[in-house]
Design a protein around this motif. Structure first.
Motif, PDB file in Angstrom:
ATOM      1  N   SER A   1      66.590  22.180  77.964  1.00 43.50           N
ATOM      2  CA  SER A   1      65.314  22.590  77.375  1.00 43.50           C
ATOM      3  C   SER A   1      64.237  22.847  78.429  1.00 43.50           C
ATOM      4  CB  SER A   1      64.826  21.509  76.404  1.00 43.50           C
ATOM      5  OG  SER A   1      65.735  21.363  75.337  1.00 43.50           O
ATOM      6  N   VAL A   2      63.282  23.689  78.048  1.00 44.97           N
ATOM      7  CA  VAL A   2      62.115  23.962  78.881  1.00 44.97           C
ATOM      8  C   VAL A   2      61.098  22.861  78.599  1.00 44.97           C
ATOM      9  CG1 VAL A   2      60.240  25.610  79.324  1.00 44.97           C
ATOM     10  CG2 VAL A   2      62.555  26.445  78.767  1.00 44.97           C
ATOM     11  N   LYS A   3      60.526  22.302  79.680  1.00 42.72           N
ATOM     12  CA  LYS A   3      59.590  21.196  79.532  1.00 42.72           C
ATOM     13  C   LYS A   3      58.241  21.539  80.158  1.00 42.72           C
ATOM     14  CE  LYS A   3      63.494  18.895  80.915  1.00 42.72           C
ATOM     15  NZ  LYS A   3      64.319  19.943  80.514  1.00 42.72           N
ATOM     16  N   ASP A   4      57.202  20.873  79.678  1.00 41.93           N
ATOM     17  CA  ASP A   4      55.885  21.050  80.281  1.00 41.93           C
ATOM     18  C   ASP A   4      55.769  20.148  81.517  1.00 41.93           C
ATOM     19  OD1 ASP A   4      55.331  18.446  79.385  1.00 41.93           O
ATOM     20  OD2 ASP A   4      54.001  19.107  77.768  1.00 41.93           O
ATOM     21  N   GLY A   5      54.606  20.104  82.109  1.00 41.97           N
ATOM     22  CA  GLY A   5      54.396  19.329  83.329  1.00 41.97           C
ATOM     23  C   GLY A   5      54.607  17.837  83.171  1.00 41.97           C
ATOM     24  N   GLU A   6      54.520  17.325  81.939  1.00 39.80           N
ATOM     25  CA  GLU A   6      54.738  15.894  81.696  1.00 39.80           C
ATOM     26  C   GLU A   6      56.161  15.577  81.234  1.00 39.80           C
ATOM     27  OE1 GLU A   6      51.423  16.346  79.353  1.00 39.80           O
ATOM     28  OE2 GLU A   6      50.511  16.685  81.316  1.00 39.80           O
ATOM     29  N   GLY A   7      57.026  16.573  81.183  1.00 42.91           N
ATOM     30  CA  GLY A   7      58.408  16.357  80.769  1.00 42.91           C
ATOM     31  C   GLY A   7      58.637  16.458  79.275  1.00 42.91           C
ATOM     32  N   ASN A   8      57.617  16.870  78.522  1.00 39.68           N
ATOM     33  CA  ASN A   8      57.768  17.065  77.076  1.00 39.68           C
ATOM     34  C   ASN A   8      58.446  18.397  76.801  1.00 39.68           C
ATOM     35  OD1 ASN A   8      56.227  14.692  76.325  1.00 39.68           O
ATOM     36  ND2 ASN A   8      54.446  15.830  77.050  1.00 39.68           N
ATOM     37  N   ILE A   9      59.410  18.403  75.909  1.00 38.47           N
ATOM     38  CA  ILE A   9      60.128  19.630  75.573  1.00 38.47           C
ATOM     39  C   ILE A   9      59.196  20.568  74.812  1.00 38.47           C
ATOM     40  CG2 ILE A   9      62.073  20.616  74.296  1.00 38.47           C
ATOM     41  CD1 ILE A   9      63.507  17.898  74.754  1.00 38.47           C
ATOM     42  N   VAL A  10      59.183  21.833  75.236  1.00 34.72           N
ATOM     43  CA  VAL A  10      58.381  22.846  74.559  1.00 34.72           C
ATOM     44  C   VAL A  10      59.236  23.980  74.001  1.00 34.72           C
ATOM     45  CG1 VAL A  10      56.249  22.345  75.830  1.00 34.72           C
ATOM     46  CG2 VAL A  10      57.864  24.033  76.746  1.00 34.72           C
ATOM     47  N   PHE A  11      60.489  24.091  74.465  1.00 39.28           N
ATOM     48  CA  PHE A  11      61.372  25.154  73.991  1.00 39.28           C
ATOM     49  C   PHE A  11      62.809  24.834  74.340  1.00 39.28           C
ATOM     50  CE2 PHE A  11      63.358  29.455  74.717  1.00 39.28           C
ATOM     51  CZ  PHE A  11      63.430  29.821  73.378  1.00 39.28           C
ATOM     52  N   ASP A  12      63.702  25.079  73.392  1.00 42.30           N
ATOM     53  CA  ASP A  12      65.136  24.968  73.626  1.00 42.30           C
ATOM     54  C   ASP A  12      65.720  26.373  73.519  1.00 42.30           C
ATOM     55  OD1 ASP A  12      67.884  24.654  73.582  1.00 42.30           O
ATOM     56  OD2 ASP A  12      67.882  23.048  72.098  1.00 42.30           O
ATOM     57  N   PRO A  13      66.101  26.979  74.651  1.00 43.46           N
ATOM     58  CA  PRO A  13      66.602  28.354  74.607  1.00 43.46           C
ATOM     59  C   PRO A  13      67.892  28.525  73.807  1.00 43.46           C
ATOM     60  CG  PRO A  13      66.831  27.431  76.819  1.00 43.46           C
ATOM     61  CD  PRO A  13      66.067  26.429  75.998  1.00 43.46           C
ATOM     62  N   PHE A  14      68.603  27.441  73.527  1.00 51.67           N
ATOM     63  CA  PHE A  14      69.825  27.519  72.732  1.00 51.67           C
ATOM     64  C   PHE A  14      69.557  27.234  71.258  1.00 51.67           C
ATOM     65  CE2 PHE A  14      71.192  26.848  77.033  1.00 51.67           C
ATOM     66  CZ  PHE A  14      72.248  27.727  77.164  1.00 51.67           C
ATOM     67  N   GLY A  15      68.293  26.982  70.911  1.00 48.29           N
ATOM     68  CA  GLY A  15      67.933  26.675  69.533  1.00 48.29           C
ATOM     69  C   GLY A  15      67.469  27.886  68.750  1.00 48.29           C
ATOM     70  N   GLY A  16      67.638  29.068  69.335  1.00 44.33           N
ATOM     71  CA  GLY A  16      67.217  30.292  68.662  1.00 44.33           C
ATOM     72  C   GLY A  16      65.776  30.630  68.973  1.00 44.33           C
TER      73      GLY A  16
ATOM     74  N   PRO B   1      48.961  34.471  69.547  1.00 38.91           N
ATOM     75  CA  PRO B   1      48.700  35.854  69.955  1.00 38.91           C
ATOM     76  C   PRO B   1      48.325  35.911  71.430  1.00 38.91           C
ATOM     77  CG  PRO B   1      46.860  35.036  68.685  1.00 38.91           C
ATOM     78  CD  PRO B   1      47.909  33.945  68.682  1.00 38.91           C
ATOM     79  N   PRO B   2      48.502  37.060  72.050  1.00 33.57           N
ATOM     80  CA  PRO B   2      48.326  37.178  73.504  1.00 33.57           C
ATOM     81  C   PRO B   2      46.945  36.757  74.005  1.00 33.57           C
ATOM     82  CG  PRO B   2      49.266  39.187  72.603  1.00 33.57           C
ATOM     83  CD  PRO B   2      48.928  38.310  71.446  1.00 33.57           C
ATOM     84  N   ILE B   3      45.904  36.907  73.212  1.00 31.51           N
ATOM     85  CA  ILE B   3      44.565  36.614  73.721  1.00 31.51           C
ATOM     86  C   ILE B   3      44.346  35.130  73.986  1.00 31.51           C
ATOM     87  CG2 ILE B   3      43.464  38.636  72.692  1.00 31.51           C
ATOM     88  CD1 ILE B   3      42.497  36.810  70.407  1.00 31.51           C
ATOM     89  N   PHE B   4      45.107  34.245  73.349  1.00 26.69           N
ATOM     90  CA  PHE B   4      44.911  32.817  73.554  1.00 26.69           C
ATOM     91  C   PHE B   4      45.651  32.293  74.778  1.00 26.69           C
ATOM     92  CE2 PHE B   4      44.207  33.160  68.880  1.00 26.69           C
ATOM     93  CZ  PHE B   4      42.849  32.920  68.922  1.00 26.69           C
ATOM     94  N   GLY B   5      46.675  32.979  75.208  1.00 26.92           N
ATOM     95  CA  GLY B   5      47.382  32.588  76.413  1.00 26.92           C
ATOM     96  C   GLY B   5      48.349  31.426  76.268  1.00 26.92           C
ATOM     97  N   LYS B   6      48.392  30.734  75.136  1.00 26.99           N
ATOM     98  CA  LYS B   6      49.296  29.613  74.947  1.00 26.99           C
ATOM     99  C   LYS B   6      50.624  30.108  74.390  1.00 26.99           C
ATOM    100  CE  LYS B   6      49.657  25.083  72.909  1.00 26.99           C
ATOM    101  NZ  LYS B   6      49.058  24.051  72.110  1.00 26.99           N
ATOM    102  N   LYS B   7      51.717  29.564  74.914  1.00 31.65           N
ATOM    103  CA  LYS B   7      53.034  29.951  74.428  1.00 31.65           C
ATOM    104  C   LYS B   7      53.431  29.102  73.236  1.00 31.65           C
ATOM    105  CE  LYS B   7      55.173  31.829  78.552  1.00 31.65           C
ATOM    106  NZ  LYS B   7      56.341  31.745  79.439  1.00 31.65           N
ATOM    107  N   THR B   8      54.259  29.693  72.377  1.00 34.15           N
ATOM    108  CA  THR B   8      54.769  29.001  71.203  1.00 34.15           C
ATOM    109  C   THR B   8      56.164  29.523  70.870  1.00 34.15           C
ATOM    110  OG1 THR B   8      54.239  28.356  68.938  1.00 34.15           O
ATOM    111  CG2 THR B   8      53.747  30.622  69.552  1.00 34.15           C
TER     112      THR B   8
END
Length: 192
Positions: free
Chosen positions: A87-102, A109-116
């Motif tokens: 999984s992809v983790k943030d700077g503190e080691g918290n999971i933010v995305f699992d590329p195998f989870g679909g 939206p792009p203007i906020f700059g935060k990924k989801t």
């Protein structure tokens, strides 16, 4: 899967409607009568649903189960080394995305700059305490955790009676976690 068809089970699907599937979004009320279902099984579904929507889904499952009916819940356990490491983790080691989870991990939206997570991926990353909290607020007469890692990371693996419902991602059925024998999923049996 053949393991489900041999038991003459019917699945819920967002896209399919045939002899094996009812086309239905599990976040909506089930098109079934009260106490009309013997067994309801969910494997690798709830992590795709916003955590806040799951209590209503659990209420619906409870509603349609017959008295004494079984609800078997299976979720990926993100304390499992395989799931955590991929999984992809943030700077503190918290999971933010699992590329195998679909899905995908994009700015939206792009203007906020935060990924989801978008397009149906895992929107939360289950651990024992998350599942325990969801089930604590239900009316099930019995809730038994069969496979999981506890808050300290210790693995727990009680025997699973697969005649009550097949679970694919367990050390009995997935060689990736068979040696050493350890949980890959949180597996819980709940009785109405």
């Amino acid at each position: 899967m053949p393991e489900y068809r041999s038991r003459q089970q019917v699945g819920l699907s967002l896209t399919q409607a045939d002899e094996w599937h009812i086309r239905h979004d599990v976040t909506k009320p089930l098109p079934l009568s009260d106490e009309s279902v013997d067994t309801y099984q969910s494997e690798d579904v709830f992590e795709h649903i916003a955590y806040g929507k799951i209590p209503a889904t659990l209420f619906e499952i409870y509603r349609v189960l017959k008295k004494g009916g079984l609800f078997r819940l299976s979720l990926p356990d993100y304390r499992c080394d395989l799931l955590y490491e991929r999984s992809v983790k943030d700077g503190e080691g918290n999971i933010v995305f699992d590329p195998f989870g679909g899905g995908a991990y994009k700015r939206r939206p792009p203007i906020f700059g935060k990924k989801t997570v978008v397009k149906g991926g895992h929107v939360w990353f289950p651990k024992f305490e998350d599942a325990a909290q969801l089930l604590r607020n239900t009316e099930f007469s019995s809730v038994e955790f069969l496979h999981y890692y506890d808050e300290n990371g210790a693995p727990h693996t009680k025997p699973i009676d697969y005649s009550k419902g097949f679970v694919k991602r367990t050390p009995d059925n997935d060689e990736r976690v068979s040696r050493p024998f350890r949980p890959m999923s949180i597996v819980v049996d709940c009785i109405k």
